[in-house]
Design an enzyme around this catalytic site. Structure first.
Site, short mmCIF file in Angstrom:
data_model
loop_
_atom_site.label_atom_id
_atom_site.label_comp_id
_atom_site.label_asym_id
_atom_site.label_seq_id
_atom_site.Cartn_x
_atom_site.Cartn_y
_atom_site.Cartn_z
N ASP A 40 -5.71 -7.14 4.30
CA ASP A 40 -6.82 -6.71 3.77
C ASP A 40 -7.57 -7.82 3.10
O ASP A 40 -8.82 -7.95 3.17
CB ASP A 40 -6.37 -5.75 2.45
CG ASP A 40 -7.45 -5.48 1.75
OD1 ASP A 40 -8.56 -4.90 2.22
OD2 ASP A 40 -7.44 -5.38 0.41
N TYR A 50 0.61 -1.20 -0.08
CA TYR A 50 -0.03 0.01 -0.09
C TYR A 50 0.96 1.26 -0.06
O TYR A 50 0.28 2.33 -0.11
CB TYR A 50 -0.80 -0.05 1.34
CG TYR A 50 -2.21 -0.96 0.90
CD1 TYR A 50 -2.13 -2.09 0.89
CD2 TYR A 50 -3.41 -0.14 0.90
CE1 TYR A 50 -3.28 -2.80 0.54
CE2 TYR A 50 -4.41 -0.94 0.91
CZ TYR A 50 -4.59 -2.27 0.59
OH TYR A 50 -5.70 -3.07 0.55
N ASP A 76 -1.84 -18.45 2.71
CA ASP A 76 -2.53 -19.06 1.80
C ASP A 76 -3.44 -20.39 2.92
O ASP A 76 -4.42 -20.70 2.75
CB ASP A 76 -1.93 -19.85 0.67
CG ASP A 76 -0.73 -20.43 0.90
OD1 ASP A 76 -0.20 -20.16 2.09
OD2 ASP A 76 -0.09 -21.42 0.14
N ASP A 112 -11.46 -9.58 4.77
CA ASP A 112 -12.65 -9.62 4.06
C ASP A 112 -13.17 -10.96 4.40
O ASP A 112 -14.48 -11.30 4.48
CB ASP A 112 -12.58 -9.50 2.54
CG ASP A 112 -13.01 -7.87 2.15
OD1 ASP A 112 -13.03 -7.28 3.22
OD2 ASP A 112 -13.33 -7.50 1.06
N LYS A 142 4.35 -15.21 4.51
CA LYS A 142 4.60 -16.21 3.19
C LYS A 142 6.12 -16.30 3.33
O LYS A 142 6.63 -15.98 2.43
CB LYS A 142 3.94 -15.56 2.07
CG LYS A 142 3.90 -16.24 0.82
CD LYS A 142 2.78 -17.34 0.84
CE LYS A 142 3.23 -18.38 -0.28
NZ LYS A 142 2.48 -19.48 -0.19
#
Ligand code: IPM
Ligand code: MN
Length: 356
Positions: free
Chosen positions: A246, A137, A222, A250, A189
């Protein structure tokens, strides 16, 4: 009497409607618990931009810094190209006010339909601490030979030791204060993003001994999307970078029943913080008294908690839980079995006397 100065940015679409209901509830608990909220409205959003061509006036940041907190409805207008308002208002405020934490509780309230088979309120009660000022971002990168067959697009993730460490320390302290299972999961990750998440993992391991009562573990992003669906009860607090945060929040909003209930805080522990329902401006429902105000009401509750009014915050949450558990049919817009204003009135009434 203690008094707080609140900047209110109702914003676009259904933002003003849900914020009005939030203020109703906030005023009720302020009266009950003996403090005062003084509101100042700001008309930032799509309408102002279309009218004046100005996204955020130059004076806005300095003005907003003078408040105790910011209460934001929604940013996003159907007549404005996506990205302009989000970047120019929401992200601008987060970055310039150094709200480096995005705090997202994911809690399934009683009576709320959960899309996960066999999971109930006992299984879904976690908090995501999302880094809110760096990563992908940050806007680093650029393009070369744009529009030609040789086009190059580079978008870099910026991770600084200072930025990572302050986020991790916030997450450790939050896990201690929350005092549930005292488990903090780093979501990254490390198997592929070996520069960025090496920094995150090293810092995490380095500072963990300073919080001996917090148990730590690690999950790849993941895998976490899989576990949020399969075993959400494993999680207490999850800390992660901006982009992964982010995405997984959701997913989190969906397992807690949807955008009608999801609230978040953009926090600068040493400055001014901003609280918002995360569902967006939902322009198609604007002005119909059908949108669900509970996410905005919950964001108001988070704001009170942040301001140090913990009892008032608990009353707001207890009232919201009573509404989901006993009164509304669904969280979805138009399917609540009552209108936006009626849900606000009912929540305010319950918050005025519910035991905390
Ligand atoms: C959120 C939103 C924002 C983000 C958008 C609107 C810029 O999706 O608050 O999660 O990506 O952070
Ligand atoms: Mn998002």
């Amino acid at each position: 009497m203690k008094s707080y100065k609140i900047a209110v940015i109702p914003g676009d679409g259904t933002g003003p409607e849900v914020i009005a209901e939030g203020i109703k509830v906030l005023n009720t608990v302020a009266g009950r618990f003996g403090f005062n909220l003084e509101y100042t409205g700001f008309d930032f959003g799509g309408d102002r931009y279309l009218r004046t061509g100005e996204i955020l006036p130059a004076s806005a940041l300095d003005e907003l810094r003078l408040f105790d907190a910011i209460y934001l409805g929604a940013i996003g207008h159907p007549d404005v190209k996506p990205g302009i308002l989000e970047k120019g208002i929401l992200l601008e405020l987060r970055f310039k006010l150094d709200q480096y934490i995005n705090l997202r509780p994911i809690k399934l309230y009683p009576g709320v339909d959960c899309p996960l088979k066999g999971k109930g309120p006992d299984d879904i009660d976690l908090v995501v601490v999302r880094e809110n000022s760096e990563g992908l971002y940050a806007g680093a990168g650029g393009t070369l030979k744009k529009g030609t067959p040789d086009e190059v697009a580079i978008q870099e993730s910026i991770n600084t030791r200072k930025g990572v460490e302050r986020c991790l320390r916030y997450a450790f302290e939050y896990t201690q204060k929350r005092n549930k299972r005292k488990n903090l999961t780093l979501c990254g990750k490390t198997n592929v993003l070996t520069f960025a998440f090496d920094l995150w993992e090293r810092t995490f391991k380095e500072i963990a001994p300073e919080y001996p009562d917090v148990k730590t573990d690690y999950a790849h992003v993941d895998a976490i999307t899989m576990w949020f669906v399969k075993n959400p009860e494993w999680f207490d607090v999850v800390v992660t970078d901006n982009m992964f945060g982010d995405i997984i929040t959701d997913l989190g909003a969906m397992i807690q029943g949807g955008m009608g209930i999801a609230a978040g805080g953009n926090i600068n522990p040493a400055g001014v913080s901003m609280f918002e329902p995360i569902g967006g401006s939902a322009p198609k429902y604007k002005g119909q008294n059908v949108i669900n105000p509970l996410a905005a009401i919950s964001a108001g509750g988070m704001m009170l908690e942040h301001l140090g009014q913990a009892d008032a915050a608990r009353a707001v949450e207890a009232a919201v839980m009573e509404v989901t558990g006993k009164h509304i049919k669904s969280l979805a817009a138009g399917k609540m079995g009552m209108g936006t204003k009626e849900v606000g009135d009912l929540t305010a009434k319950l918050a005025s006397s519910i035991s905390v």
